[in-house]
Structures are given as C-alpha cells and as structure tokens.
Design a protein around this motif. Sequence first.
Motif: not given
Length: 135
Positions: A120-130
């Motif tokens: 969690p310390a290095t969490a990055v929001t996933p980039s959403c795509h189809a």
Amino acid sequence: MVAAAATNGISAYGMLNLLAGHPQAKDLVGRAIPAVDDGTAGSAFVAETGVDGMTRPEVEYATVSSRSDLVVQLSESQLPPGPNVSNVVVQDFCAENLTNHGTMVYDDITLRIVRNLLDPATAVTPSCHAVAPLP
C-alpha cells in the motif's frame, strides 16, 4: 494474503451441482479438470479448509474478483467480512474492465490492484481502460 480464488468452493453457476447428480459426467469433468472435485462447493476439501473459520486474526486477507467471471461467482470468491479482510472487485476500480476467470492473471488493471494490496505504501491508481471478456 492476496487471493483470486474460490474461497467458498465453486458451483459454476449451478452446473457442478447438476453434475453431482450424474456420477459418470462428474468423473469425466474431474479427469479433465482435477481441481473441480476439490474446489466444488460442499466438497470435503472446501469443508476441511473452513473448519475453524476462513480467516485468522493475525493475517491480513484480500480477495480480488470480477463480476464478469463466468466460473466463480462473487459470493464464492469473497471471504466473510472482517477487520482484516478486503474483498476487492475489479469493476469497482474500472467498470469498463470485463476481465474474467481466465484473463485476470494477464490483466494490467488487476495486476495493479494486487500490487497495491501487497504494498500500500507504493499504491498507484490503476489506469482504467476497456478490457474485453475473452474466453
């Protein structure tokens, strides 16, 4: 512990329950896919793994599942709610992602979710795509 698994056993949307009533068909499927016997909801293996409860207080748990899964239903893949349990659904991060049972291990969004859960310390929001629901 992070899992993308059928923690409560699977029914394959009722198909495995139908097979249980037809021993020859069940044996045929069991030979082709050995995990079906152990992984079927209500099997001796599933019952044994849940004898003292599905979780332990000293372990952090996370399940990752998909609403597009045609093999394992959400209720079969998630752990009972608890202070040390996170049940994550891929589509809660990206509704366009229709990854399923066979494609989750190749899906970059699912991979990002798992990596975020593990660190969690290095969490990055996933980039959403189809993501198409491939067989």
